[in-house]
Design a protein around this motif. Structure first.
Motif, PDB file in Angstrom:
ATOM      1  N   GLU A  81      46.936  42.159  49.933  1.00  0.00           N
ATOM      2  CA  GLU A  81      45.962  42.804  50.811  1.00  0.00           C
ATOM      3  C   GLU A  81      44.637  42.058  50.743  1.00  0.00           C
ATOM      4  O   GLU A  81      44.297  41.447  49.734  1.00  0.00           O
ATOM      5  CB  GLU A  81      45.777  44.263  50.375  1.00  0.00           C
ATOM      6  CG  GLU A  81      44.688  45.052  51.085  1.00  0.00           C
ATOM      7  CD  GLU A  81      44.964  45.271  52.555  1.00  0.00           C
ATOM      8  OE1 GLU A  81      44.900  44.271  53.303  1.00  0.00           O
ATOM      9  OE2 GLU A  81      45.211  46.427  52.947  1.00  0.00           O
ATOM     10  N   LYS A 141      41.807  43.175  47.886  1.00  0.00           N
ATOM     11  CA  LYS A 141      42.231  44.253  46.992  1.00  0.00           C
ATOM     12  C   LYS A 141      43.392  43.788  46.122  1.00  0.00           C
ATOM     13  O   LYS A 141      43.971  42.738  46.338  1.00  0.00           O
ATOM     14  CB  LYS A 141      42.637  45.486  47.808  1.00  0.00           C
ATOM     15  CG  LYS A 141      41.508  46.035  48.671  1.00  0.00           C
ATOM     16  CD  LYS A 141      41.986  47.150  49.577  1.00  0.00           C
ATOM     17  CE  LYS A 141      40.876  47.616  50.509  1.00  0.00           C
ATOM     18  NZ  LYS A 141      41.371  48.640  51.474  1.00  0.00           N
ATOM     19  N   TYR A 163      40.257  36.790  48.013  1.00  0.00           N
ATOM     20  CA  TYR A 163      39.527  37.628  47.069  1.00  0.00           C
ATOM     21  C   TYR A 163      38.096  37.114  46.926  1.00  0.00           C
ATOM     22  O   TYR A 163      37.825  35.933  47.160  1.00  0.00           O
ATOM     23  CB  TYR A 163      40.226  37.629  45.703  1.00  0.00           C
ATOM     24  CG  TYR A 163      41.655  38.087  45.764  1.00  0.00           C
ATOM     25  CD1 TYR A 163      41.985  39.318  46.331  1.00  0.00           C
ATOM     26  CD2 TYR A 163      42.683  37.285  45.287  1.00  0.00           C
ATOM     27  CE1 TYR A 163      43.306  39.736  46.412  1.00  0.00           C
ATOM     28  CE2 TYR A 163      44.004  37.699  45.352  1.00  0.00           C
ATOM     29  CZ  TYR A 163      44.315  38.928  45.922  1.00  0.00           C
ATOM     30  OH  TYR A 163      45.623  39.333  45.996  1.00  0.00           O
ATOM     31  N   GLU A 187      32.464  42.700  40.998  1.00  0.00           N
ATOM     32  CA  GLU A 187      33.317  42.298  42.125  1.00  0.00           C
ATOM     33  C   GLU A 187      34.009  40.971  41.824  1.00  0.00           C
ATOM     34  O   GLU A 187      35.200  40.798  42.114  1.00  0.00           O
ATOM     35  CB  GLU A 187      32.452  42.182  43.375  1.00  0.00           C
ATOM     36  CG  GLU A 187      33.222  41.928  44.655  1.00  0.00           C
ATOM     37  CD  GLU A 187      32.311  41.914  45.870  1.00  0.00           C
ATOM     38  OE1 GLU A 187      32.509  42.763  46.761  1.00  0.00           O
ATOM     39  OE2 GLU A 187      31.407  41.062  45.948  1.00  0.00           O
ATOM     40  N   HIS A 215      42.710  39.780  40.397  1.00  0.00           N
ATOM     41  CA  HIS A 215      43.658  39.768  41.510  1.00  0.00           C
ATOM     42  C   HIS A 215      44.232  38.367  41.705  1.00  0.00           C
ATOM     43  O   HIS A 215      45.425  38.214  42.007  1.00  0.00           O
ATOM     44  CB  HIS A 215      42.966  40.247  42.797  1.00  0.00           C
ATOM     45  CG  HIS A 215      42.374  41.614  42.708  1.00  0.00           C
ATOM     46  ND1 HIS A 215      42.807  42.568  41.798  1.00  0.00           N
ATOM     47  CD2 HIS A 215      41.356  42.196  43.415  1.00  0.00           C
ATOM     48  CE1 HIS A 215      42.107  43.678  41.957  1.00  0.00           C
ATOM     49  NE2 HIS A 215      41.229  43.471  42.924  1.00  0.00           N
TER      50      HIS A 215
END
Length: 302
Positions: free
Chosen positions: A40, A43, A73, A82, A89
């Motif tokens: 995704e 995410k 990402y 973040e 990820h």
């Protein structure tokens, strides 16, 4: 050379249906871009053993491979929370690539003023370029050893609105990483952000070039800057398109001819997003056009 399709316009299909559609359109390879049921946007991956197993089975049954896996990402975020999430990820995405037997990934430099973060970061104005670049280097310090250990090649492209959106300093940054696992991706739809001499730019990139995206675009600088008209006047918006070959102004003979000249033998991805209403037609057209240029330059030059 691997001729791949970015199937973003076919993301409504299930993972199990996708390889058969790609094969139907004439491709043996997929560049798997973000989709909600796998990697995704921004995410954590939506991936678990049964999904990997069923997708691998469909790929095998269709006779289609994954040329490259494309995660997106925020590894260049100046928000450390973040950035750390993005690195987590990324590490999981690398594990997934290994599970699927994929040896190549690609992505963008990242963290321009993309939505979902509140106020605008405005990297391209210069206000955040330094902090975004510093964040990206911290992420690379963590990720390059993982890529090298797993034997995964990462191809990176500059993108309009990212902290790095031009061919320079992108090429020198990639050379500075100084890893055989980190290479350059030339995205033809971004050509006119890079410069005006396609052949010269491809020659300049030759030592690190491993991947190209094929799609057409208009020169946003042409016609006294009025090829596109944006309001309000003077807006800093970045505009480009991903059209079928021949629908824009990319000089395709320069593009393909120079790729042959420099001995390009990497991944060539059809990367068109403009025609979801006729995605099959676009996919077939792009496959035929890329082959026509390959036959013109590679076969006559062999």
């Amino acid at each position: 050379m691997k001729i791949a399709l970015d199937p973003f316009m076919h993301r409504h299909l299930s993972l199990e249906e996708l390889p058969f559609k790609v094969k139907e359109l004439g491709y043996d390879w997929i560049e798997l871009s973000p989709r909600g049921d796998f990697l995704e946007w921004f995410k954590a991956p939506r991936v678990f053993p049964d999904r990997v197993k069923s997708f691998k089975g469909a790929l095998s049954d269709a006779g289609v491979g994954i040329a490259s896996l494309l995660p997106m990402y925020r590894w260049a975020s100046n928000d450390e929370t973040e950035r750390q999430a993005a690195v987590r990820h990324w590490k999981r995405a690398i594990e997934i690539a290994v599970e699927l037997g994929i040896d190549t990934m690609n992505s963008e430099f990242g963290r321009g003023p993309h939505p979902d973060k509140g106020s605008c970061y405005c990297c391209h104005t210069g206000s955040m370029i330094e902090t975004c670049e510093d964040a990206w280097w911290r992420s690379m310090d963590e990720l390059v050893p993982v890529l090298e250990r797993e034997g995964i090649q990462l191809n990176i492209e500059p993108h309009p609105e990212d902290w790095c959106e031009t061919i320079q300093p992108a090429l020198d940054i990639i050379r500075t990483v100084n890893s055989k696992q980190v290479r350059f991706l030339y995205c033809a739809p971004h050509t006119f952000y890079f410069g005006d001499d396609t052949a010269a730019m491809l020659r300049e990139a030759a030592d690190v070039l491993a991947h190209v995206h094929v799609g057409d675009t208009f020169n946003h600088k042409a016609s006294s800057g009025l090829r596109y008209i944006l309001n309000p006047p003077g807006t800093t918006a970045r505009v480009h398109q991903h059209l079928n070959i021949g629908q824009g102004e990319v000089p395709w003979d320069d593009f393909f001819g120079t790729l042959h000249e420099i001995g390009f033998d990497g991944i060539m991805t059809a990367c068109v997003f403009a025609w979801e209403d006729r995605a099959d037609e676009s996919g077939r057209f792009m496959r035929a056009e890329m082959q026509r240029y390959i036959d013109r330059y590679w076969k006559q030059g062999s």
